[in-house]
Design a protein around this motif. Structure first.
Motif, PDB file in Angstrom:
ATOM      1  N   ALA A   1       0.822  -1.205   0.000  1.00  0.00           N
ATOM      2  CA  ALA A   1       0.000   0.000   0.000  1.00  0.00           C
ATOM      3  C   ALA A   1       0.856   1.255   0.000  1.00  0.00           C
ATOM      4  O   ALA A   1       0.556   2.236  -0.696  1.00  0.00           O
ATOM      5  N   ALA A   2       1.944   1.225   0.770  1.00  0.00           N
ATOM      6  CA  ALA A   2       2.825   2.395   0.836  1.00  0.00           C
ATOM      7  C   ALA A   2       3.514   2.648  -0.500  1.00  0.00           C
ATOM      8  O   ALA A   2       3.582   3.792  -0.973  1.00  0.00           O
ATOM      9  N   ALA A   3       4.028   1.583  -1.116  1.00  0.00           N
ATOM     10  CA  ALA A   3       4.713   1.737  -2.398  1.00  0.00           C
ATOM     11  C   ALA A   3       3.760   2.227  -3.478  1.00  0.00           C
ATOM     12  O   ALA A   3       4.108   3.092  -4.297  1.00  0.00           O
ATOM     13  N   MET A   4       2.546   1.700  -3.489  1.00  0.00           N
ATOM     14  CA  MET A   4       1.571   2.136  -4.485  1.00  0.00           C
ATOM     15  C   MET A   4       1.102   3.559  -4.208  1.00  0.00           C
ATOM     16  O   MET A   4       0.855   4.330  -5.134  1.00  0.00           O
ATOM     17  N   GLY A   5       0.987   3.915  -2.930  1.00  0.00           N
ATOM     18  CA  GLY A   5       0.561   5.263  -2.580  1.00  0.00           C
ATOM     19  C   GLY A   5       1.514   6.317  -3.090  1.00  0.00           C
ATOM     20  O   GLY A   5       1.095   7.414  -3.490  1.00  0.00           O
ATOM     21  N   ARG A   6       2.796   6.001  -3.110  1.00  0.00           N
ATOM     22  CA  ARG A   6       3.786   6.949  -3.623  1.00  0.00           C
ATOM     23  C   ARG A   6       3.627   7.173  -5.127  1.00  0.00           C
ATOM     24  O   ARG A   6       4.129   8.151  -5.663  1.00  0.00           O
ATOM     25  N   GLU A   7       2.940   6.248  -5.780  1.00  0.00           N
ATOM     26  CA  GLU A   7       2.671   6.391  -7.216  1.00  0.00           C
ATOM     27  C   GLU A   7       1.227   6.830  -7.452  1.00  0.00           C
ATOM     28  O   GLU A   7       0.735   6.761  -8.580  1.00  0.00           O
ATOM     29  N   HIS A   8       0.539   7.249  -6.382  1.00  0.00           N
ATOM     30  CA  HIS A   8      -0.859   7.700  -6.453  1.00  0.00           C
ATOM     31  C   HIS A   8      -1.769   6.598  -6.977  1.00  0.00           C
ATOM     32  O   HIS A   8      -2.702   6.841  -7.748  1.00  0.00           O
ATOM     33  N   LEU A   9      -1.490   5.368  -6.531  1.00  0.00           N
ATOM     34  CA  LEU A   9      -2.309   4.213  -6.870  1.00  0.00           C
ATOM     35  C   LEU A   9      -2.914   3.639  -5.591  1.00  0.00           C
ATOM     36  O   LEU A   9      -2.358   3.813  -4.504  1.00  0.00           O
ATOM     37  N   SER A  10      -4.019   2.942  -5.726  1.00  0.00           N
ATOM     38  CA  SER A  10      -4.710   2.387  -4.564  1.00  0.00           C
ATOM     39  C   SER A  10      -4.600   0.870  -4.538  1.00  0.00           C
ATOM     40  O   SER A  10      -4.874   0.199  -5.540  1.00  0.00           O
ATOM     41  N   VAL A  11      -4.249   0.330  -3.377  1.00  0.00           N
ATOM     42  CA  VAL A  11      -4.170  -1.117  -3.224  1.00  0.00           C
ATOM     43  C   VAL A  11      -5.559  -1.743  -3.216  1.00  0.00           C
ATOM     44  O   VAL A  11      -5.697  -2.960  -3.338  1.00  0.00           O
ATOM     45  N   ASP A  12      -6.608  -0.934  -3.102  1.00  0.00           N
ATOM     46  CA  ASP A  12      -7.976  -1.433  -3.148  1.00  0.00           C
ATOM     47  C   ASP A  12      -8.500  -1.595  -4.570  1.00  0.00           C
ATOM     48  O   ASP A  12      -9.595  -2.128  -4.766  1.00  0.00           O
ATOM     49  N   SER A  13      -7.725  -1.146  -5.562  1.00  0.00           N
ATOM     50  CA  SER A  13      -8.137  -1.259  -6.960  1.00  0.00           C
ATOM     51  C   SER A  13      -7.312  -2.345  -7.652  1.00  0.00           C
ATOM     52  O   SER A  13      -6.085  -2.235  -7.739  1.00  0.00           O
ATOM     53  N   SER A  14      -7.972  -3.381  -8.132  1.00  0.00           N
ATOM     54  CA  SER A  14      -7.246  -4.464  -8.809  1.00  0.00           C
ATOM     55  C   SER A  14      -6.559  -3.947 -10.071  1.00  0.00           C
ATOM     56  O   SER A  14      -5.472  -4.423 -10.436  1.00  0.00           O
ATOM     57  N   ALA A  15      -7.163  -2.967 -10.743  1.00  0.00           N
ATOM     58  CA  ALA A  15      -6.537  -2.393 -11.939  1.00  0.00           C
ATOM     59  C   ALA A  15      -5.251  -1.660 -11.566  1.00  0.00           C
ATOM     60  O   ALA A  15      -4.243  -1.757 -12.284  1.00  0.00           O
ATOM     61  N   ASP A  16      -5.276  -0.931 -10.454  1.00  0.00           N
ATOM     62  CA  ASP A  16      -4.065  -0.240  -9.997  1.00  0.00           C
ATOM     63  C   ASP A  16      -2.977  -1.230  -9.604  1.00  0.00           C
ATOM     64  O   ASP A  16      -1.793  -1.019  -9.886  1.00  0.00           O
ATOM     65  N   VAL A  17      -3.370  -2.306  -8.925  1.00  0.00           N
ATOM     66  CA  VAL A  17      -2.382  -3.318  -8.516  1.00  0.00           C
ATOM     67  C   VAL A  17      -1.749  -3.958  -9.737  1.00  0.00           C
ATOM     68  O   VAL A  17      -0.527  -4.163  -9.789  1.00  0.00           O
TER      69      VAL A  17
END
Length: 438
Positions: A348-364
Motif C-alpha cells: 500500500a505504501a509503495a503504491m501510494g507513492r505512485e498515487h495508486l490504490s491497493v484497493d483497486s485491482s486495476a491499480d495493482v
C-alpha cells in the motif's frame, strides 16, 4: 522507518490514532506468547476480535462508511477459505517412514518440501512433513533439523505461488496475477533455497559423522515410505482448480462476501474431512486448533489494518524508495510481526507513492507491470524473512509445538535467533537481496 501521515493531509483519511488497534494487535501477537502465554492462550480471540470491533465501530458510526468493512469481510473469507482448506486436506494425508536418513536424503526431502509448499501452502506442507521429518532423523535429530525445516519448508520454499504463503495470497486477492510471482521471483527462490540447502548439507554431514558408526552402517538399507489418505489429492486438485476459474466466475459472490472459489474450497475441505478415515487424522494428531487460532487473529488483522492501509496509500507514510530498501524494510518487520499484513502495508505504501490504490485491482495490476522490482522486493522480503523468528510466520510456532511434543530439542526463541537466523539465515538473505533485488 515508518512515518505516519498527518490526519489533515487528506480529508478522507482516518486520524493517525486509528492505527493504534492494528499496532497493538501485532504487538500482542509478537509478545504475548513470550511474556503472557497462559493469558494469551485463553483470551487471544477476545483481544483480536475486540480490537477489530474498535475499528469496525469507527467506520460504522463515525465515518458511516460500510464499504471498507464489506471489502475486508470478502477478503477475509477468501483468505480463510484457502488457508483452512489446505490445512484440512493436508491433515488427511499421512506419511509414515521406516528407516533413517543420510544428509543427502535429508537435503532432497527439504527440496521436495520447498516445491510442495507452493502447492499446499507453507502451513499445509509443514503439517504434512514435520512428523516424517522427525521420524526419519529420530536417532540424531537436533535443533538444526527443526530450524532448517522452518527456514525452507515453512517459509522460503513458499515464494513461488499465491497458494504458497499468506502474503502472496493477499496480493493475489488484490489483483496480482497468479503466475506473476513465479515469473519474477523464481531465480531468487532458487538461489535462496540452494544456499540454505548447501549450508544444511554441510552441517548435517557433520551431525551424521558424530553418530555411532554401527548406526551409520545400517543407514538407509531398509528405508521405506507409506502413504495414507491419498484421496485427499483429489480435494487438493479441486482447491487449486478453483483458483483458475474464469474471472467472471471468480467475481460472482453470495451476499457480496462469499466468492465462488471460496465456496468450492470450503466444500472441498468438508469433503476431505468426512471422507478421511479417523485413524489417519489420529496418526497426524489432527485438530482444528491451529486454523481456529489463525481465524480469530485474522478477523482482528483484516479489520484493524483498514486505517493503516488507507494512511499508507496517501503516499506520505513510508520514506523509502529503492527496491532493496523495500526488501529489507519489509523483511525486518516480517521477521517479528506477521508477514501477511506487513506485505500488504508496504505494498500500500509503495503504491501510494505512485498515487495508486491497493484497493483497486486495476491499480495493482498496473503497479505489478510498471514497478515490478518494488513488488518483487516486497514479496521476497515478506516471505523469506518470515523465517527470522518463531513469530514471523504462522507455521513456525506450529512446527516447534510438534517438535516439543515429540521431545525433540527445538531451540528457544532467543537461541533460534542468535544460533541460527542471525548467523545463518540473515547472511543468505542479504546475499540474495544484493544479487537479485535491483
Amino acid at each position: 522507518m515508518l512515518i505516519l501521515a498527518s490526519a489533515t493531509s487528506h480529508a478522507a483519511l482516518p486520524p493517525a490514532g486509528m492505527i493504534a488497534p492494528f499496532v497493538l494487535l501485532l504487538l500482542c501477537i509478537a509478545l504475548m506468547p513470550l511474556f503472557a502465554a497462559h493469558f494469551w492462550e485463553h483470551h487471544y480471540p477476545k483481544v483480536a476480535v475486540g480490537l477489530g470491533l474498535v475499528t469496525a465501530a469507527y467506520y460504522a458510526f463515525v465515518q458511516k462508511d460500510w464499504h471498507p468493512l464489506h471489502h475486508a469481510a470478502h477478503e477475509y473469507i477468501s483468505f480463510m477459505a484457502l488457508v483452512g482448506s489446505l490445512f484440512v486436506i493436508s491433515g488427511g494425508i499421512n506419511i509414515r517412514v521406516k528407516g533413517e536418513a543420510t544428509p543427502l536424503v535429508n537435503t532432497l526431502f527439504l527440496l521436495i518440501g520447498a516445491v510442495l509448499a507452493n502447492l499446499v501452502g507453507t502451513t499445509g506442507a509443514s503439517m504434512l512433513m514435520i512428523r516424517p521429518w522427525i521420524k526419519m532423523n529420530k536417532y540424531r535429530i537436533t535443533g538444526l533439523h527443526i530450524v532448517f525445516f522452518i527456514f525452507i519448508i515453512s517459509n522460503v520454499g513458499g515464494a513461488l505461488t499465491p497458494v504458497g504463503d499468506p502474503p502472496l495470497f493477499l496480493g493475489f486477492l488484490r489483483g496480482v496475477p497468479f503466475w506473476w510471482v513465479l515469473q519474477h521471483c523464481w531465480q531468487a527462490w532458487a538461489l535462496a533455497v540452494a544456499l540454505l540447502l548447501a549450508v544444511f548439507y554441510v552441517m548435517d554431514s557433520m551431525n551424521f559423522r558424530r553418530a555411532p558408526k554401527e548406526i551409520r552402517e545400517l543407514e538407509t538399507a531398509h528405508e521405506t515410505w507409506f502413504f495414507r489418505g491419498l484421496l485427499n489429492l483429489v480435494w487438493l486438485g479441486v482447491v487449486l482448480g478453483s483458483v483458475f476459474l474464469p474471472k467472471s466466475v471468480q467475481e460472482t459472490t453470495l451476499l457480496g462476501i462469499f466468492s465462488v472459489p471460496a465456496l468450492i474450497m470450503f466444500g472441498a475441505a468438508a469433503a476431505s474431512y468426512f471422507t478421511t478415515r479417523p485413524e489417519v487424522h489420529e496418526s497426524n494428531d489432527f485438530n482444528f486448533g491451529p486454523v481456529k487460532e489463525v481465524g480469530f487473529l485474522f478477523v482482528g488483522i483484516f479489520l484493524t489494518m483498514i486505517p493503516a492501509l488507507q494512511i499508507l496509500q496517501s503516499g506520505e507514510a513510508v520514506k523509502i524508495d529503492t527496491p532493496l530498501q523495500y526488501y529489507f524494510s519489509t523483511g525486518a518487520l516480517s521477521a517479528f510481526l506477521d508477514n501477511a499484513p506487513t506485505y500488504l502495508s508496504f505494498l500500500a505504501a509503495a503504491m501510494g507513492r505512485e498515487h495508486l490504490s491497493v484497493d483497486s485491482s486495476a491499480d495493482v495490476l498496473s503497479f505489478a507491470g510498471a514497478h515490478a522490482p518494488h513488488l518483487i522486493a516486497i514479496s521476497l522480503g515478506a516471505v523469506f524473512f518470515g523465517a527470522g523468528s518463531y513469530i514471523g510466520n504462522g507455521p513456525n510456532f506450529m512446527v516447534k509445538a510438534i517438535a516439543d511434543k515429540a521431545r525433540v530439542h527445538a531451540p528457544s526463541f532467543l537461541a533460534y535467533m542468535y544460533l541460527f537466523s542471525i548467523p545463518i539465515l540473515l547472511p543468505v538473505l542479504v546475499i540474495v537481496g544484493w544479487i537479485m533485488v535491483k
